[in-house]
Scaffold this motif. Structure first.
Motif, short mmCIF file in Angstrom:
data_model
loop_
_atom_site.label_atom_id
_atom_site.label_comp_id
_atom_site.label_asym_id
_atom_site.label_seq_id
_atom_site.Cartn_x
_atom_site.Cartn_y
_atom_site.Cartn_z
N GLU A 15 -34.36 -32.86 53.32
CA GLU A 15 -34.68 -32.91 54.75
C GLU A 15 -36.16 -32.56 54.97
O GLU A 15 -36.85 -33.22 55.74
CB GLU A 15 -33.78 -31.96 55.55
CG GLU A 15 -34.09 -31.92 57.04
CD GLU A 15 -33.91 -33.26 57.74
OE1 GLU A 15 -34.59 -33.47 58.76
OE2 GLU A 15 -33.10 -34.08 57.29
N HIS A 18 -38.23 -35.50 53.89
CA HIS A 18 -38.18 -36.55 54.91
C HIS A 18 -39.14 -36.22 56.07
O HIS A 18 -39.91 -37.08 56.51
CB HIS A 18 -36.75 -36.72 55.42
CG HIS A 18 -36.62 -37.72 56.51
ND1 HIS A 18 -36.75 -39.08 56.30
CD2 HIS A 18 -36.39 -37.56 57.84
CE1 HIS A 18 -36.60 -39.71 57.46
NE2 HIS A 18 -36.39 -38.81 58.40
N GLU A 19 -39.08 -34.99 56.56
CA GLU A 19 -39.98 -34.58 57.63
C GLU A 19 -41.44 -34.65 57.19
O GLU A 19 -42.31 -35.05 57.96
CB GLU A 19 -39.64 -33.16 58.08
CG GLU A 19 -38.35 -33.06 58.86
CD GLU A 19 -38.01 -31.63 59.26
OE1 GLU A 19 -38.93 -30.78 59.31
OE2 GLU A 19 -36.82 -31.37 59.50
#
Length: 164
Positions: A15, A18-19
């Motif tokens: 995550e 991805h950010e």
């Protein structure tokens, strides 16, 4: 239990990655729009460079003729370099949130015992020189493979126009 912890850590890392990628894309887009302007000789010369420090606009005041060719040439070099420094600083400021977020993420060695910390191993390119051609700073040692970038395959560049 340890397997669940590893899965949770991996999900958190994915995550965060991805950010990070979304953040990088936004920064790249914002950076591509950057410009910087600088002036010289009592605002007789105004230049603007793009995000790569490439000159994209030049304006001369009506009284530019009061300067000698040498003064104009020297001022142009200085003012373009100043604009390039400014745009580099702006780009650096764009990167700050990304660097801050990266510093808060766990290192690979925090998650996996004896894993290398890859971030510290990445080489950083030195800044490009502002020295003029043929200056001592531009002399290369024996290990330099591509010291004279305006030559290609033993032929002089068509763009260079130099007969040195």
């Amino acid at each position: 239990m340890a397997n669940e912890r590893l899965k949770a850590d991996a999900a958190m890392m994915l995550e965060a990655l991805h950010e990070q990628m979304l953040g990088i894309a936004k920064i790249q887009r914002d950076r591509s729009r950057l410009t910087a302007t600088a002036t010289a000789c009592d605002k007789r010369i105004t230049v603007t460079v793009n995000a790569d420090g490439i000159l994209i606009d030049t304006k001369f005041a009506d009284d530019i003729g009061d300067l000698t060719h040498t003064e104009i040439a020297e001022a142009m070099t200085e003012v373009v370099q100043e604009a390039a420094r400014r745009v580099t600083q702006q780009a650096g400021l764009l990167m700050e949130p990304l660097r801050e977020r990266k510093s808060q993420l766990p290192k690979l060695s925090d998650l996996i015992e004896d894993a290398p910390d890859l971030g510290s191993a990445m080489p950083v390119a030195p800044p490009a020189s502002f020295a003029p051609p043929n200056s001592p700073e531009r002399r290369y040692d024996e290990d330099t493979r591509f010291g004279d970038a305006h030559r290609f395959g033993g032929r002089r560049s068509m763009v260079s126009g130099n007969d040195d």
